[in-house]
Design a protein around this motif. Structure first.
Motif, PDB file in Angstrom:
ATOM      1  N   ARG A   1      42.551  46.979  50.654  1.00 30.19           N
ATOM      2  CA  ARG A   1      43.453  48.099  50.414  1.00 30.19           C
ATOM      3  C   ARG A   1      43.942  48.108  48.968  1.00 30.19           C
ATOM      4  NH1 ARG A   1      47.719  47.032  53.416  1.00 30.19           N
ATOM      5  NH2 ARG A   1      46.853  45.372  54.679  1.00 30.19           N
ATOM      6  N   MET A   2      44.223  46.935  48.426  1.00 34.27           N
ATOM      7  CA  MET A   2      44.657  46.844  47.035  1.00 34.27           C
ATOM      8  C   MET A   2      43.537  47.270  46.093  1.00 34.27           C
ATOM      9  SD  MET A   2      46.772  43.276  47.220  1.00 34.27           S
ATOM     10  CE  MET A   2      47.563  43.383  45.616  1.00 34.27           C
ATOM     11  N   LEU A   3      42.307  46.882  46.407  1.00 30.73           N
ATOM     12  CA  LEU A   3      41.164  47.286  45.589  1.00 30.73           C
ATOM     13  C   LEU A   3      40.952  48.798  45.650  1.00 30.73           C
ATOM     14  CD1 LEU A   3      38.677  44.401  46.442  1.00 30.73           C
ATOM     15  CD2 LEU A   3      39.829  44.789  44.242  1.00 30.73           C
ATOM     16  N   ASN A   4      41.132  49.376  46.831  1.00 26.82           N
ATOM     17  CA  ASN A   4      41.017  50.835  46.959  1.00 26.82           C
ATOM     18  C   ASN A   4      42.041  51.535  46.070  1.00 26.82           C
ATOM     19  OD1 ASN A   4      38.897  50.846  48.787  1.00 26.82           O
ATOM     20  ND2 ASN A   4      40.230  50.872  50.569  1.00 26.82           N
ATOM     21  N   ALA A   5      43.268  51.035  46.082  1.00 31.36           N
ATOM     22  CA  ALA A   5      44.320  51.640  45.263  1.00 31.36           C
ATOM     23  C   ALA A   5      44.009  51.488  43.776  1.00 31.36           C
ATOM     24  CB  ALA A   5      45.670  51.007  45.599  1.00 31.36           C
ATOM     25  N   LEU A   6      43.553  50.308  43.388  1.00 30.15           N
ATOM     26  CA  LEU A   6      43.219  50.068  41.991  1.00 30.15           C
ATOM     27  C   LEU A   6      42.067  50.974  41.552  1.00 30.15           C
ATOM     28  CD1 LEU A   6      43.452  48.587  39.312  1.00 30.15           C
ATOM     29  CD2 LEU A   6      42.136  46.697  40.321  1.00 30.15           C
ATOM     30  N   ARG A   7      41.057  51.071  42.363  1.00 23.48           N
ATOM     31  CA  ARG A   7      39.909  51.916  42.020  1.00 23.48           C
ATOM     32  C   ARG A   7      40.338  53.372  41.903  1.00 23.48           C
ATOM     33  NH1 ARG A   7      35.496  54.790  43.856  1.00 23.48           N
ATOM     34  NH2 ARG A   7      33.618  54.400  42.652  1.00 23.48           N
ATOM     35  N   SER A   8      41.181  53.812  42.805  1.00 22.14           N
ATOM     36  CA  SER A   8      41.683  55.182  42.752  1.00 22.14           C
ATOM     37  C   SER A   8      42.443  55.435  41.452  1.00 22.14           C
ATOM     38  CB  SER A   8      42.578  55.449  43.956  1.00 22.14           C
ATOM     39  OG  SER A   8      43.096  56.740  43.906  1.00 22.14           O
ATOM     40  N   ARG A   9      43.280  54.476  41.064  1.00 23.20           N
ATOM     41  CA  ARG A   9      44.021  54.610  39.809  1.00 23.20           C
ATOM     42  C   ARG A   9      43.083  54.648  38.609  1.00 23.20           C
ATOM     43  NH1 ARG A   9      48.329  50.201  40.295  1.00 23.20           N
ATOM     44  NH2 ARG A   9      48.749  50.792  42.404  1.00 23.20           N
ATOM     45  N   LEU A  10      42.057  53.845  38.654  1.00 22.72           N
ATOM     46  CA  LEU A  10      41.095  53.813  37.549  1.00 22.72           C
ATOM     47  C   LEU A  10      40.351  55.136  37.437  1.00 22.72           C
ATOM     48  CD1 LEU A  10      39.687  50.231  38.061  1.00 22.72           C
ATOM     49  CD2 LEU A  10      40.926  51.040  36.050  1.00 22.72           C
ATOM     50  N   LYS A  11      39.991  55.692  38.567  1.00 25.17           N
ATOM     51  CA  LYS A  11      39.230  56.942  38.586  1.00 25.17           C
ATOM     52  C   LYS A  11      40.092  58.133  38.171  1.00 25.17           C
ATOM     53  CE  LYS A  11      35.093  56.355  40.444  1.00 25.17           C
ATOM     54  NZ  LYS A  11      33.891  56.773  39.778  1.00 25.17           N
ATOM     55  N   ASN A  12      41.388  58.085  38.483  1.00 22.29           N
ATOM     56  CA  ASN A  12      42.257  59.243  38.281  1.00 22.29           C
ATOM     57  C   ASN A  12      43.081  59.192  37.003  1.00 22.29           C
ATOM     58  OD1 ASN A  12      41.426  60.400  40.690  1.00 22.29           O
ATOM     59  ND2 ASN A  12      42.924  59.244  41.853  1.00 22.29           N
ATOM     60  N   SER A  13      42.985  58.117  36.248  1.00 20.88           N
ATOM     61  CA  SER A  13      43.786  58.037  35.029  1.00 20.88           C
ATOM     62  C   SER A  13      42.906  58.289  33.812  1.00 20.88           C
ATOM     63  CB  SER A  13      44.470  56.672  34.935  1.00 20.88           C
ATOM     64  OG  SER A  13      43.517  55.653  34.988  1.00 20.88           O
ATOM     65  N   GLY A  14      43.547  58.457  32.680  1.00 21.52           N
ATOM     66  CA  GLY A  14      42.822  58.757  31.443  1.00 21.52           C
ATOM     67  C   GLY A  14      42.010  57.590  30.948  1.00 21.52           C
TER      68      GLY A  14
ATOM     69  N   ILE B   1      34.599  38.356  45.174  1.00 20.95           N
ATOM     70  CA  ILE B   1      35.681  39.339  45.104  1.00 20.95           C
ATOM     71  C   ILE B   1      36.499  39.111  43.835  1.00 20.95           C
ATOM     72  CG2 ILE B   1      37.757  40.243  46.220  1.00 20.95           C
ATOM     73  CD1 ILE B   1      36.481  39.246  48.927  1.00 20.95           C
ATOM     74  N   ALA B   2      37.024  37.904  43.676  1.00 25.53           N
ATOM     75  CA  ALA B   2      37.842  37.587  42.495  1.00 25.53           C
ATOM     76  C   ALA B   2      37.015  37.652  41.216  1.00 25.53           C
ATOM     77  CB  ALA B   2      38.480  36.209  42.649  1.00 25.53           C
ATOM     78  N   ALA B   3      35.775  37.191  41.269  1.00 26.39           N
ATOM     79  CA  ALA B   3      34.935  37.185  40.070  1.00 26.39           C
ATOM     80  C   ALA B   3      34.674  38.604  39.562  1.00 26.39           C
ATOM     81  CB  ALA B   3      33.611  36.475  40.360  1.00 26.39           C
ATOM     82  N   ASN B   4      34.451  39.540  40.472  1.00 29.66           N
ATOM     83  CA  ASN B   4      34.200  40.919  40.050  1.00 29.66           C
ATOM     84  C   ASN B   4      35.459  41.609  39.552  1.00 29.66           C
ATOM     85  OD1 ASN B   4      31.331  41.841  40.293  1.00 29.66           O
ATOM     86  ND2 ASN B   4      31.595  40.728  42.215  1.00 29.66           N
ATOM     87  N   ILE B   5      36.607  41.262  40.100  1.00 26.86           N
ATOM     88  CA  ILE B   5      37.867  41.792  39.567  1.00 26.86           C
ATOM     89  C   ILE B   5      38.027  41.316  38.124  1.00 26.86           C
ATOM     90  CG2 ILE B   5      40.386  41.730  39.743  1.00 26.86           C
ATOM     91  CD1 ILE B   5      39.948  41.354  42.832  1.00 26.86           C
ATOM     92  N   ALA B   6      37.780  40.033  37.898  1.00 27.32           N
ATOM     93  CA  ALA B   6      37.912  39.468  36.549  1.00 27.32           C
ATOM     94  C   ALA B   6      36.923  40.109  35.584  1.00 27.32           C
ATOM     95  CB  ALA B   6      37.707  37.956  36.593  1.00 27.32           C
ATOM     96  N   GLU B   7      35.682  40.229  36.009  1.00 24.90           N
ATOM     97  CA  GLU B   7      34.676  40.810  35.118  1.00 24.90           C
ATOM     98  C   GLU B   7      34.995  42.269  34.803  1.00 24.90           C
ATOM     99  OE1 GLU B   7      29.875  41.266  34.497  1.00 24.90           O
ATOM    100  OE2 GLU B   7      30.612  40.171  36.236  1.00 24.90           O
ATOM    101  N   GLY B   8      35.416  43.018  35.805  1.00 27.04           N
ATOM    102  CA  GLY B   8      35.772  44.408  35.569  1.00 27.04           C
ATOM    103  C   GLY B   8      36.937  44.550  34.613  1.00 27.04           C
ATOM    104  N   ASN B   9      37.940  43.691  34.760  1.00 27.11           N
ATOM    105  CA  ASN B   9      39.101  43.729  33.882  1.00 27.11           C
ATOM    106  C   ASN B   9      38.709  43.428  32.444  1.00 27.11           C
ATOM    107  OD1 ASN B   9      41.528  41.982  32.585  1.00 27.11           O
ATOM    108  ND2 ASN B   9      42.316  43.663  33.844  1.00 27.11           N
ATOM    109  N   ALA B  10      37.697  42.613  32.265  1.00 33.32           N
ATOM    110  CA  ALA B  10      37.267  42.230  30.919  1.00 33.32           C
ATOM    111  C   ALA B  10      36.414  43.308  30.246  1.00 33.32           C
ATOM    112  CB  ALA B  10      36.485  40.920  30.979  1.00 33.32           C
ATOM    113  N   ARG B  11      35.967  44.288  31.007  1.00 30.65           N
ATOM    114  CA  ARG B  11      35.147  45.363  30.441  1.00 30.65           C
ATOM    115  C   ARG B  11      36.013  46.311  29.626  1.00 30.65           C
ATOM    116  NH1 ARG B  11      29.504  45.028  31.428  1.00 30.65           N
ATOM    117  NH2 ARG B  11      29.365  43.203  32.756  1.00 30.65           N
ATOM    118  N   GLY B  12      35.375  47.061  28.754  1.00 25.99           N
ATOM    119  CA  GLY B  12      36.110  47.907  27.829  1.00 25.99           C
ATOM    120  C   GLY B  12      36.466  49.288  28.323  1.00 25.99           C
ATOM    121  N   THR B  13      35.887  49.724  29.445  1.00 34.97           N
ATOM    122  CA  THR B  13      36.174  51.078  29.909  1.00 34.97           C
ATOM    123  C   THR B  13      36.655  51.069  31.349  1.00 34.97           C
ATOM    124  OG1 THR B  13      33.955  51.535  30.786  1.00 34.97           O
ATOM    125  CG2 THR B  13      34.326  51.984  28.432  1.00 34.97           C
ATOM    126  N   ARG B  14      37.410  52.085  31.691  1.00 37.33           N
ATOM    127  CA  ARG B  14      37.887  52.238  33.063  1.00 37.33           C
ATOM    128  C   ARG B  14      36.709  52.467  34.019  1.00 37.33           C
ATOM    129  NH1 ARG B  14      43.452  53.045  33.499  1.00 37.33           N
ATOM    130  NH2 ARG B  14      44.459  53.248  31.477  1.00 37.33           N
TER     131      ARG B  14
END
Length: 131
Positions: free
Chosen positions: A108-121, A48-61
């Motif tokens: 729930r926090m991951l759902n919110a974060l994913r939603s923000r990523l999908k809905n923002s520029g 869980i934590a490892a994928n959050i970290a890896e995703g944050n390090a990626r260049g695109t939403r």
């Protein structure tokens, strides 16, 4: 100010805490479970934590959202194993309930974060505020 590192994300911090608690839980489980259920829940909880970290390090939403989805899957996997452990009475129910509560909060926090990523520029993934 938005977080510049995954280490600043509340959801990542909570996921690391959860993984540490899962490690502690596995130390209490019967020895014969050391290479069965214990290994599985350690892997999915730390994922869980490892994928959050890896995703944050990626260049695109889009990439970030993909890794958050993987983290969500790992949280669901952990929840399933914890329910099995409780049913088999391999650990105290109150301890399992606490871990399930933590996993649910993180999901729930991951759902919110994913939603923000999908809905923002478009823009760097590290510009996402704490969920």
């Amino acid at each position: 100010m938005p977080p510049q590192s995954h280490r600043e994300l509340t959801v990542w911090q909570k996921a690391v805490d959860l993984a540490c608690e899962v490690y502690r839980l596995t130390r209490q489980m019967p020895n014969e479970e050391a290479y069965r259920m214990s290994g599985q829940i350690i892997r999915c909880s730390s994922s869980i934590a490892a994928n959050i970290a890896e995703g944050n390090a990626r260049g695109t939403r889009r990439d970030y959202a993909h890794f958050i989805s993987i983290a969500r899957g790992s949280a669901a996997e952990l929840e399933t194993f914890l329910i099995i452990i409780r049913r088999l009475r391999l650990a105290p129910s109150d301890q399992i309930d606490d871990l399930l509560h933590q996993a649910d909060e993180i999901s729930r926090m991951l759902n919110a974060l994913r939603s923000r990523l999908k809905n923002s520029g478009n823009g760097p993934s590290s510009l996402i505020p704490n969920p």
